[in-house]
Scaffold this motif. Structure first.
Motif, mmCIF file in Angstrom:
data_model
loop_
_atom_site.group_PDB
_atom_site.id
_atom_site.type_symbol
_atom_site.label_atom_id
_atom_site.label_comp_id
_atom_site.label_asym_id
_atom_site.label_seq_id
_atom_site.Cartn_x
_atom_site.Cartn_y
_atom_site.Cartn_z
ATOM 1 N N VAL A 280 14.411 -17.967 -1.720
ATOM 2 C CA VAL A 280 14.641 -16.906 -2.712
ATOM 3 C C VAL A 280 14.431 -15.547 -2.072
ATOM 4 O O VAL A 280 15.225 -14.614 -2.248
ATOM 5 N N GLY A 281 13.361 -15.431 -1.271
ATOM 6 C CA GLY A 281 13.077 -14.160 -0.603
ATOM 7 C C GLY A 281 14.215 -13.742 0.297
ATOM 8 O O GLY A 281 14.662 -12.589 0.262
ATOM 9 N N LEU A 282 14.721 -14.687 1.107
ATOM 10 C CA LEU A 282 15.810 -14.355 2.033
ATOM 11 C C LEU A 282 17.069 -13.930 1.280
ATOM 12 O O LEU A 282 17.742 -12.964 1.644
ATOM 13 N N LEU A 283 17.356 -14.698 0.212
ATOM 14 C CA LEU A 283 18.581 -14.407 -0.547
ATOM 15 C C LEU A 283 18.501 -13.027 -1.187
ATOM 16 O O LEU A 283 19.441 -12.243 -1.130
ATOM 17 N N LEU A 284 17.353 -12.762 -1.788
ATOM 18 C CA LEU A 284 17.249 -11.499 -2.520
ATOM 19 C C LEU A 284 17.151 -10.305 -1.582
ATOM 20 O O LEU A 284 17.502 -9.193 -1.960
ATOM 21 N N ALA A 285 16.681 -10.536 -0.347
ATOM 22 C CA ALA A 285 16.588 -9.436 0.608
ATOM 23 C C ALA A 285 17.984 -8.872 0.893
ATOM 24 O O ALA A 285 18.124 -7.734 1.346
ATOM 25 N N ALA A 286 19.011 -9.672 0.639
ATOM 26 C CA ALA A 286 20.390 -9.216 0.876
ATOM 27 C C ALA A 286 20.707 -7.988 0.028
ATOM 28 O O ALA A 286 21.497 -7.132 0.436
ATOM 29 N N MET A 287 20.088 -7.889 -1.158
ATOM 30 C CA MET A 287 20.433 -6.791 -2.067
ATOM 31 C C MET A 287 19.957 -5.423 -1.561
ATOM 32 O O MET A 287 20.765 -4.499 -1.439
ATOM 33 N N PRO A 288 18.657 -5.284 -1.234
ATOM 34 C CA PRO A 288 18.253 -3.992 -0.644
ATOM 35 C C PRO A 288 19.023 -3.706 0.636
ATOM 36 O O PRO A 288 19.398 -2.548 0.891
ATOM 37 N N ALA B 91 27.174 -12.179 -0.463
ATOM 38 C CA ALA B 91 26.388 -13.315 0.035
ATOM 39 C C ALA B 91 25.125 -13.483 -0.804
ATOM 40 O O ALA B 91 24.748 -14.615 -1.144
ATOM 41 N N GLY B 92 24.472 -12.359 -1.156
ATOM 42 C CA GLY B 92 23.271 -12.433 -1.983
ATOM 43 C C GLY B 92 23.580 -13.061 -3.331
ATOM 44 O O GLY B 92 22.850 -13.933 -3.807
ATOM 45 N N GLY B 93 24.680 -12.632 -3.929
ATOM 46 C CA GLY B 93 25.055 -13.149 -5.247
ATOM 47 C C GLY B 93 25.386 -14.632 -5.194
ATOM 48 O O GLY B 93 24.859 -15.436 -5.975
ATOM 49 N N VAL B 94 26.234 -15.012 -4.233
ATOM 50 C CA VAL B 94 26.644 -16.418 -4.118
ATOM 51 C C VAL B 94 25.445 -17.287 -3.750
ATOM 52 O O VAL B 94 25.253 -18.388 -4.299
ATOM 53 N N ALA C 198 22.293 -16.710 -4.399
ATOM 54 C CA ALA C 198 21.418 -16.840 -5.559
ATOM 55 C C ALA C 198 21.983 -17.851 -6.557
ATOM 56 O O ALA C 198 21.255 -18.621 -7.185
ATOM 57 N N LEU C 199 23.336 -17.821 -6.666
ATOM 58 C CA LEU C 199 23.998 -18.780 -7.563
ATOM 59 C C LEU C 199 23.701 -20.212 -7.115
ATOM 60 O O LEU C 199 23.332 -21.072 -7.909
ATOM 61 N N GLY C 200 23.846 -20.451 -5.802
ATOM 62 C CA GLY C 200 23.585 -21.785 -5.257
ATOM 63 C C GLY C 200 22.138 -22.188 -5.461
ATOM 64 O O GLY C 200 21.845 -23.295 -5.910
ATOM 65 N N ALA C 201 21.222 -21.257 -5.153
ATOM 66 C CA ALA C 201 19.801 -21.568 -5.289
ATOM 67 C C ALA C 201 19.464 -21.863 -6.746
ATOM 68 O O ALA C 201 18.707 -22.803 -7.044
ATOM 69 N N GLY C 202 20.054 -21.062 -7.645
ATOM 70 C CA GLY C 202 19.811 -21.278 -9.073
ATOM 71 C C GLY C 202 20.262 -22.663 -9.498
ATOM 72 O O GLY C 202 19.560 -23.385 -10.209
ATOM 73 N N ALA C 203 21.465 -23.045 -9.009
ATOM 74 C CA ALA C 203 22.011 -24.354 -9.391
ATOM 75 C C ALA C 203 21.119 -25.470 -8.865
ATOM 76 O O ALA C 203 20.787 -26.418 -9.592
ATOM 77 N N VAL C 204 20.717 -25.351 -7.584
ATOM 78 C CA VAL C 204 19.899 -26.408 -6.971
ATOM 79 C C VAL C 204 18.549 -26.528 -7.687
ATOM 80 O O VAL C 204 18.121 -27.627 -8.046
ATOM 81 N N LEU C 205 17.905 -25.384 -7.920
ATOM 82 C CA LEU C 205 16.586 -25.430 -8.544
ATOM 83 C C LEU C 205 16.661 -25.946 -9.974
ATOM 84 O O LEU C 205 15.791 -26.699 -10.423
ATOM 85 N N CYS D 22 24.963 -11.201 -9.004
ATOM 86 C CA CYS D 22 26.375 -11.410 -8.696
ATOM 87 C C CYS D 22 27.193 -10.153 -8.976
ATOM 88 O O CYS D 22 28.262 -9.970 -8.404
ATOM 89 N N LEU D 23 26.687 -9.312 -9.864
ATOM 90 C CA LEU D 23 27.472 -8.144 -10.281
ATOM 91 C C LEU D 23 27.788 -7.165 -9.145
ATOM 92 O O LEU D 23 28.933 -6.746 -9.015
ATOM 93 N N PRO D 24 26.814 -6.787 -8.310
ATOM 94 C CA PRO D 24 27.144 -5.780 -7.289
ATOM 95 C C PRO D 24 28.258 -6.219 -6.358
ATOM 96 O O PRO D 24 29.146 -5.432 -6.033
ATOM 97 N N GLY D 25 28.194 -7.505 -5.934
ATOM 98 C CA GLY D 25 29.247 -8.002 -5.047
ATOM 99 C C GLY D 25 30.600 -7.888 -5.712
ATOM 100 O O GLY D 25 31.574 -7.397 -5.126
ATOM 101 N N LEU D 26 30.645 -8.314 -6.980
ATOM 102 C CA LEU D 26 31.901 -8.246 -7.739
ATOM 103 C C LEU D 26 32.390 -6.803 -7.841
ATOM 104 O O LEU D 26 33.565 -6.508 -7.615
#
Lengths: 110, 369
Positions: free
Chosen positions: B128-136, B156-159, B161-168, B189-193
């Motif tokens: 989660v930490g690695l994924l979310l670090a993508a945003m800053p 990449a952060g959005g996708v 996070a989506l994967g991590a959310g699904a797995v968890l 996911c919004l910023p990437g979009l």
């Protein structure tokens, strides 16, 4: 967008314009005749298709006339439109021939 | 162009139906369409057939969408989306930092204190930490003008996070972690979009239409989300006796998780970004209308999300400390987002002034339809 099978109303509108430039109501009447009464275009559908055809360079506005106080804008088919229609005719004819063979209707197929 | 001073009732009614088309299109086409409609109608007809009314309504709306999609290709619209993307990215980065701090160090989300029943496992925390670090990181990249890198990082952060959310969520259905993470995913996911929407280069018609549909669809989904949250909340209130927290814990978890408010702020930032860019750049009512139209679904969703808890849970104040800390964090986010927005809007105003002193204004009308 210009590739792939044409939808029937678009195909019939292009066919109608292939003979001569026509205005909106002229296209509606001609398409009804071409399809033997099966396809009766409504104005919204007609102008939606015309917009797309003009945008894709397959048809173009030809001239304007005022008849009985009403504006008539005529549309004509372009070179690209004619080419696309020819390709579509060839495709449909090939399909029809293939289907005719399978059904044993060789005599009826063109 | 028209002749008779007193139009027939049928013509008058057809003209009213043409109101579903955009004004610019009507100015160009209505006389011609009326001529066609009137020629096709039998002489004694007074009212347009229902099928005609439906046909004109549907095609009028489709034309509006098509023209709006075309306007998305203009530099102004791309600019508006770009600003909105940066604002959203700022909110997402703040939310990401808060989540990483909360999940990694406190074992719970900082956004809503005490929201997690159980802390995440160690690998999950790292992921989660690695994924979310993508945003800053994406925000910094965007600030440095590395738009391409920013787009990829945010995406990449959005996708991720989506994967991590699904797995968890799949891993532990009984836990409410899934629903909280899902809320974060929506935001992330919004910023990437949006950065993708803001791409001005290489836009063709089909892509522009796709972008417009994404915006509209996103707005609609947000509204549905808002309604679902509201309905769950209401159902919880109706079923559970007042004051018994155990029975409506499910709806409470969903509505109180703070995610709806984060989404609301994100959407408000988006709407404000669109509006600010639209108002400040050029005083062209048509362009302003496009910016407003882009914002309406999002803005409605934002307001709806904000009002939902207030409407359905008037006694929310009883929730006490947790509620208060959540609100404080949210107020902080909102202020930060609007601060960034203000800086961006001022910057763009200065740029547009400099630009307008050197170049001539561009025409609004591109090739006629």
């Amino acid at each position: 967008m210009a590739s792939g099978p044409l939808r029937e109303p678009t195909f019939l509108i292009l066919t109608s314009l292939a003979a001569e430039p026509r205005h909106g109501y002229g296209i509606i009447q001609d398409v009804e005749g071409l399809s033997e009464g099966r396809v009766r275009l409504r104005a919204g559908t007609l102008y939606g298709s015309l917009d797309r055809l003009v945008e894709q360079g397959l048809a173009a506005a030809d001239r304007e006339e005022v008849e009985q106080g009403r504006l008539r804008r005529y549309y004509r088919i372009t070179g690209a439109g004619r080419q696309l229609l020819e390709a579509e005719v060839a495709r449909l004819a090939a399909n029809a021939r293939a289907a005719g063979h399978r059904l044993g209707l060789e005599g009826l197929a063109p | 162009m028209t002749s008779s001073p007193e139009p027939l009732p049928l013509e008058r009614r057809y003209r009213r139906l043409l109101a579903s088309y955009p004004p610019a299109y009507r100015a160009e086409r209505s006389e011609e369409m009326i001529a066609t409609l009137m020629s096709a109608a039998p002489t004694q007809r007074q009212w347009p057939p229902v099928a005609d009314a439906l046909d004109l309504g549907v095609h009028g709306l489709r034309t509006r969408l098509r023209l709006a999609a075309r306007d998305l290709r203009t530099p102004l619209a791309a600019d508006a989306a770009h600003h909105a993307a940066l604002v959203t990215l700022a909110v997402a980065a703040a939310a990401a930092v808060a989540t990483v701090v909360g999940v990694s160090f406190l074992g719970q989300t900082a956004v809503y204190r005490g929201a997690l029943h159980r802390p995440y496992s160690a690998p999950a925390r790292v992921a989660v930490g690695l994924l979310l670090a993508a945003m800053p990181a994406a925000l910094i990249a965007a600030g440095c003008g590395l738009q391409r890198l920013a787009r990829w990082l945010a995406g990449a952060g959005g996708v991720g996070a989506l994967g991590a959310g699904a797995v968890l969520t799949a891993h532990d259905r009984s836990d409410i972690n899934g629903s909280h993470l899902f809320g974060m995913v929506v935001v992330l996911c919004l910023p990437g979009l949006l950065l993708w929407l803001a791409r001005p280069e290489g836009a063709d018609v089909r892509r522009a239409v796709l972008r417009a549909r994404c915006l509209v669809l996103g707005g609609l989904l947000s509204m549905i989300f808002t309604l679902v949250v509201g309905a769950e909340e209401l159902a919880g209130e109706l079923v559970a006796p007042r004051g018994d927290p155990s029975l409506h814990v499910e709806s409470k978890n969903l509505a109180d998780s703070g995610l709806n408010l984060i989404v609301a702020m994100t959407l408000a930032g988006l709407a404000a970004g669109n509006l600010a860019s639209g108002v400040r750049r050029e005083r062209d009512p048509r362009r302003l209308a496009v910016a407003c139209a882009m914002s309406i679904p999002w803005l409605a969703a934002a307001i709806g999300t904000l009002l939902t808890p207030a409407l359905f849970r008037p006694e929310a104040a009883e929730l006490g400390g947790d509620r208060l800390s959540t609100n404080l964090i949210q107020v902080g986010y909102t202020l930060a987002a609007f601060g960034v927005l203000g800086v961006l809007a001022r910057g763009s105003l200065g740029r547009s002034r400099r630009a307008s002193s050197t170049s001539s204004p561009e025409g609004i009308h591109r090739d006629a339809c």
